[in-house]
Write a protein that holds these residues in place. Structure first.
Motif, PDB file in Angstrom:
ATOM      1  N   ARG A 279      43.261  54.362  51.126  1.00  0.00           N
ATOM      2  CA  ARG A 279      42.650  53.041  50.971  1.00  0.00           C
ATOM      3  C   ARG A 279      43.695  51.917  50.958  1.00  0.00           C
ATOM      4  NH1 ARG A 279      38.421  53.029  46.134  1.00  0.00           N
ATOM      5  NH2 ARG A 279      38.575  50.816  46.725  1.00  0.00           N
ATOM      6  N   SER A 280      44.887  52.222  51.423  1.00  0.00           N
ATOM      7  CA  SER A 280      45.949  51.214  51.441  1.00  0.00           C
ATOM      8  C   SER A 280      45.497  49.963  52.189  1.00  0.00           C
ATOM      9  CB  SER A 280      47.205  51.784  52.110  1.00  0.00           C
ATOM     10  OG  SER A 280      48.267  50.857  52.060  1.00  0.00           O
ATOM     11  N   GLY A 281      45.735  48.807  51.593  1.00  0.00           N
ATOM     12  CA  GLY A 281      45.328  47.536  52.170  1.00  0.00           C
ATOM     13  C   GLY A 281      43.993  47.042  51.672  1.00  0.00           C
ATOM     14  N   GLN A 282      43.203  47.913  51.040  1.00  0.00           N
ATOM     15  CA  GLN A 282      41.906  47.517  50.505  1.00  0.00           C
ATOM     16  C   GLN A 282      42.072  46.937  49.102  1.00  0.00           C
ATOM     17  OE1 GLN A 282      38.986  50.669  50.699  1.00  0.00           O
ATOM     18  NE2 GLN A 282      39.619  51.300  52.764  1.00  0.00           N
ATOM     19  N   PRO A 283      41.120  46.095  48.682  1.00  0.00           N
ATOM     20  CA  PRO A 283      41.218  45.530  47.321  1.00  0.00           C
ATOM     21  C   PRO A 283      40.918  46.600  46.263  1.00  0.00           C
ATOM     22  CG  PRO A 283      39.181  44.826  48.386  1.00  0.00           C
ATOM     23  CD  PRO A 283      39.981  45.521  49.438  1.00  0.00           C
ATOM     24  N   LEU A 284      41.597  46.502  45.151  1.00  0.00           N
ATOM     25  CA  LEU A 284      41.319  47.364  43.999  1.00  0.00           C
ATOM     26  C   LEU A 284      40.559  46.526  42.983  1.00  0.00           C
ATOM     27  CD1 LEU A 284      41.752  50.037  42.416  1.00  0.00           C
ATOM     28  CD2 LEU A 284      43.836  49.002  41.469  1.00  0.00           C
ATOM     29  N   HIS A 285      39.337  46.962  42.660  1.00  0.00           N
ATOM     30  CA  HIS A 285      38.519  46.236  41.698  1.00  0.00           C
ATOM     31  C   HIS A 285      38.638  46.861  40.316  1.00  0.00           C
ATOM     32  CE1 HIS A 285      36.514  45.141  45.574  1.00  0.00           C
ATOM     33  NE2 HIS A 285      36.560  43.949  44.991  1.00  0.00           N
ATOM     34  N   ALA A 286      38.437  46.035  39.293  1.00  0.00           N
ATOM     35  CA  ALA A 286      38.584  46.490  37.912  1.00  0.00           C
ATOM     36  C   ALA A 286      37.687  47.675  37.610  1.00  0.00           C
ATOM     37  CB  ALA A 286      38.280  45.332  36.960  1.00  0.00           C
ATOM     38  N   SER A 287      36.504  47.686  38.186  1.00  0.00           N
ATOM     39  CA  SER A 287      35.553  48.777  37.916  1.00  0.00           C
ATOM     40  C   SER A 287      36.069  50.116  38.422  1.00  0.00           C
ATOM     41  CB  SER A 287      34.203  48.468  38.565  1.00  0.00           C
ATOM     42  OG  SER A 287      34.352  48.282  39.968  1.00  0.00           O
ATOM     43  N   SER A 288      36.923  50.115  39.421  1.00  0.00           N
ATOM     44  CA  SER A 288      37.433  51.361  39.994  1.00  0.00           C
ATOM     45  C   SER A 288      38.391  52.087  39.056  1.00  0.00           C
ATOM     46  CB  SER A 288      38.150  51.083  41.321  1.00  0.00           C
ATOM     47  OG  SER A 288      37.282  50.486  42.248  1.00  0.00           O
ATOM     48  N   VAL A 289      38.964  51.339  38.114  1.00  0.00           N
ATOM     49  CA  VAL A 289      39.935  51.939  37.193  1.00  0.00           C
ATOM     50  C   VAL A 289      39.561  51.684  35.737  1.00  0.00           C
ATOM     51  CG1 VAL A 289      41.878  51.951  38.794  1.00  0.00           C
ATOM     52  CG2 VAL A 289      41.373  49.874  37.498  1.00  0.00           C
ATOM     53  N   GLY A 290      38.288  51.393  35.495  1.00  0.00           N
ATOM     54  CA  GLY A 290      37.804  51.217  34.128  1.00  0.00           C
ATOM     55  C   GLY A 290      38.278  49.958  33.455  1.00  0.00           C
ATOM     56  N   GLU A 291      38.585  48.928  34.240  1.00  0.00           N
ATOM     57  CA  GLU A 291      39.095  47.678  33.685  1.00  0.00           C
ATOM     58  C   GLU A 291      38.005  46.619  33.692  1.00  0.00           C
ATOM     59  OE1 GLU A 291      42.393  46.105  32.886  1.00  0.00           O
ATOM     60  OE2 GLU A 291      42.846  48.126  32.233  1.00  0.00           O
ATOM     61  N   ALA A 292      36.982  46.781  32.861  1.00  0.00           N
ATOM     62  CA  ALA A 292      35.908  45.795  32.781  1.00  0.00           C
ATOM     63  C   ALA A 292      36.277  44.752  31.736  1.00  0.00           C
ATOM     64  CB  ALA A 292      34.597  46.476  32.431  1.00  0.00           C
ATOM     65  N   THR A 293      37.316  43.992  32.015  1.00  0.00           N
ATOM     66  CA  THR A 293      37.821  43.008  31.061  1.00  0.00           C
ATOM     67  C   THR A 293      37.427  41.606  31.513  1.00  0.00           C
ATOM     68  OG1 THR A 293      39.929  42.986  32.253  1.00  0.00           O
ATOM     69  CG2 THR A 293      39.758  44.474  30.374  1.00  0.00           C
ATOM     70  N   VAL A 294      38.227  40.633  31.145  1.00  0.00           N
ATOM     71  CA  VAL A 294      37.948  39.240  31.522  1.00  0.00           C
ATOM     72  C   VAL A 294      37.828  39.139  33.037  1.00  0.00           C
ATOM     73  CG1 VAL A 294      38.802  36.875  31.473  1.00  0.00           C
ATOM     74  CG2 VAL A 294      39.183  38.378  29.500  1.00  0.00           C
ATOM     75  N   GLY A 295      36.744  38.549  33.483  1.00  0.00           N
ATOM     76  CA  GLY A 295      36.500  38.425  34.913  1.00  0.00           C
ATOM     77  C   GLY A 295      35.477  39.417  35.423  1.00  0.00           C
ATOM     78  N   GLY A 296      35.100  40.403  34.594  1.00  0.00           N
ATOM     79  CA  GLY A 296      34.059  41.339  34.975  1.00  0.00           C
ATOM     80  C   GLY A 296      34.561  42.491  35.826  1.00  0.00           C
ATOM     81  N   PRO A 297      33.689  43.478  36.058  1.00  0.00           N
ATOM     82  CA  PRO A 297      34.084  44.692  36.778  1.00  0.00           C
ATOM     83  C   PRO A 297      34.416  44.465  38.246  1.00  0.00           C
ATOM     84  CG  PRO A 297      31.715  44.661  36.368  1.00  0.00           C
ATOM     85  CD  PRO A 297      32.285  43.532  35.583  1.00  0.00           C
ATOM     86  N   ASP A 298      33.971  43.346  38.814  1.00  0.00           N
ATOM     87  CA  ASP A 298      34.260  43.079  40.221  1.00  0.00           C
ATOM     88  C   ASP A 298      35.565  42.308  40.425  1.00  0.00           C
ATOM     89  OD1 ASP A 298      31.938  44.360  41.066  1.00  0.00           O
ATOM     90  OD2 ASP A 298      30.733  42.545  40.819  1.00  0.00           O
ATOM     91  N   ARG A 299      36.259  42.049  39.325  1.00  0.00           N
ATOM     92  CA  ARG A 299      37.521  41.313  39.437  1.00  0.00           C
ATOM     93  C   ARG A 299      38.512  42.094  40.284  1.00  0.00           C
ATOM     94  NH1 ARG A 299      42.215  41.245  36.054  1.00  0.00           N
ATOM     95  NH2 ARG A 299      41.148  42.721  34.680  1.00  0.00           N
TER      96      ARG A 299
END
Length: 473
Positions: free
Chosen positions: A81-101
């Motif tokens: 997936r190199s070059g693709q965005p990494l979203h917070a939800s993919s690594v359990g980071e549902a912090t400020v900005g929400g899971p789609d951050r």
């Protein structure tokens, strides 16, 4: 004989010398006789609380933070997936900005990985010499800490804390075990960093001064030009230095007789005596001229680009076999690859691969590896996302360290991170856990190795830390 006031000397310096001269030799003898090789002379003698697996620690510090996903923690999904965005939800980071951050765009590793040895330890192709020792290694892939900045992370690695000045790991080891050689310090740091905490990274803080690390050079100075500051006095003979020291020690001893207990002065007395004896011992340990050509070749000495780090590693072996308890070897601040992580990793690995492999081989053939714990690592890892196009940012949430010898399980890979190397998902090991485990392997209980200061008992791990028993043999 002229009388001297007990609290404020009223006699002349000549009178003081005449009145005290007979006691100078006794002071020096008492300082030497009172020292226990099994533990520190100053304060309590904690000593091993359990059978030790290791007698000493040799820490190979890669200043700046190697990328774990480029060296020991391969991630097929990261490459896919190199070059693709990494979203917070993919690594359990549902912090400020929400899971789609979006956390950044993934950067796959440019390196080929392979399993090495019978144990199948994964590492990239940049460590061909180290790969021959894979079955000696215990790789921890679930390290994590706090501190996104180098300064904070280095202090946490070296002292356990970043918000207060605390004793370094080596100072705690010295305090707990003392030196096995009365002519050498228990803690030596070879080419230590000047920045990111500087002397705090090998300081003794509130522990007696004798437990501070003895620094040889600095990370920015080639080891061939490195020296221990003020080791020799070019103007005074050893006999005259001894006379001066005897005078100073007699005054310190008089202070102790008056106050009863003063661990600062006791530490100073011990430190002065050690410094005097080091003058005749350290030069021989640091002299590599007696090493065979085969040994020099093993470490990559007199070859590019391995000469500098090879010399550091060989010095570390010599200190280890001469009774030093904690030895640190540091690279320069060259692992901080915010750009060109591929080229940077190639350059830095080429400097350390052969020396580290040579060190492991040399320790093993001398029978030292079984009771020497070798630790490799840095203050944090690197992000799985790109910075500046082809670099990686600081990443304390997950990184890799490895051990060898000293009672760790050889050939073990412990812990795991998620598909992108962003965070531990199996058997996380915090920096406090690492410190607790190191002390345990030396026979010291991290909860009982304490020092009374400012009204309370302090310890390396504060109120945290668990021994990672699963990695112990």
């Amino acid at each position: 004989m002229p009388r001297c006031n007990q609290f404020v000397p009223t006699c002349s310096r000549r009178d003081l010398l005449r009145a005290s001269a007979c006691g100078f030799g006794q002071v020096a003898l008492a300082a030497m006789a009172g020292r226990s090789l099994a533990g520190p002379k100053v304060g309590p003698t904690p000593g091993p609380k359990m059978p030790p697996r290791a007698k000493r620690v040799l820490f190979l510090f890669m200043w700046g933070g190697p990328s774990h996903v480029d060296f020991f923690d391969p991630k097929p999904q990261l490459n896919k997936r190199s070059g693709q965005p990494l979203h917070a939800s993919s690594v359990g980071e549902a912090t400020v900005g929400g899971p789609d951050r979006e956390l950044g765009r993934l950067l796959g590793s440019p390196f080929r990985f392979a399993q090495q040895g019978e144990s199948g330890v994964w590492m990239n192709a940049l460590f061909p010499n180290l790969a021959q020792h894979a079955d000696k290694m215990c790789v921890i892939r679930s390290m994590h800490t706090e501190g996104n900045a180098h300064g904070e992370a280095l202090l946490r690695l070296h002292t356990g804390q970043a918000n207060l000045v605390r004793p370094s790991v080596g100072a705690w080891v010295s305090y707990g075990l003392g030196s096995a050689n009365e002519n050498l310090p228990a803690f030596v740091t070879i080419s230590p960093p000047r920045g990111h905490g500087g002397a705090q990274n090998y300081g003794s803080s509130f522990l007696p001064a004798v437990h501070q690390g003895t620094a040889i050079g600095s990370a920015e100075t080639p080891i061939t030009r490195a020296k221990i500051s003020n080791l020799k006095n070019p103007s005074l003979s050893p006999e005259l230095q001894r006379s001066q020291l005897d005078l100073i020690q007699s005054i310190n001893a008089r202070h102790l007789r008056r106050v009863g207990v003063d661990q600062r002065i006791e530490g100073l007395i011990d430190n002065y005596e050690l410094a005097f004896r080091m003058q005749s011992t350290i030069p021989g340990v640091m002299d590599l001229s007696g090493e065979t050509k085969a040994t020099l070749d093993l470490y990559g000495i007199d070859a590019r680009p391995t000469d500098n780090f090879g010399r550091q590693c060989l010095l570390a072996r010599k200190f280890a076999e001469n009774g030093v308890r904690y030895i640190q070897v540091s690279t320069d601040y060259t692992w901080d690859h915010h750009k060109q992580v591929e080229q940077g990793s190639i350059a830095e690995a080429s400097k350390v691969d052969r020396p580290i492999a040579g060190l492991l081989a040399d320790l093993a053939q001398r029978g030292l590896l079984e009771d020497t714990l070798v630790l490799w690592g840095a203050e944090f890892g690197r992000t799985p996302t790109a910075e500046n196009g082809d670099g990686r940012n600081h990443h304390p949430k997950a990184f890799t360290m490895w051990m060898a010898g000293g009672g760790c399980k050889p050939g073990l890979t412990y812990g795991a991170t998620d598909d992108f190397g962003y965070a531990p998902i199996e058997n996380p090991v915090h920096m406090h856990d690492l410190h607790a485990t190191l002390l345990h392997m030396l026979g010291l209980d991290h909860e009982k190795l304490t020092y009374r200061h400012a009204g309370r008992d302090f310890r390396l791990t504060d109120v945290y830390g668990n021994v990672v028993h699963d990695i112990l043999s």
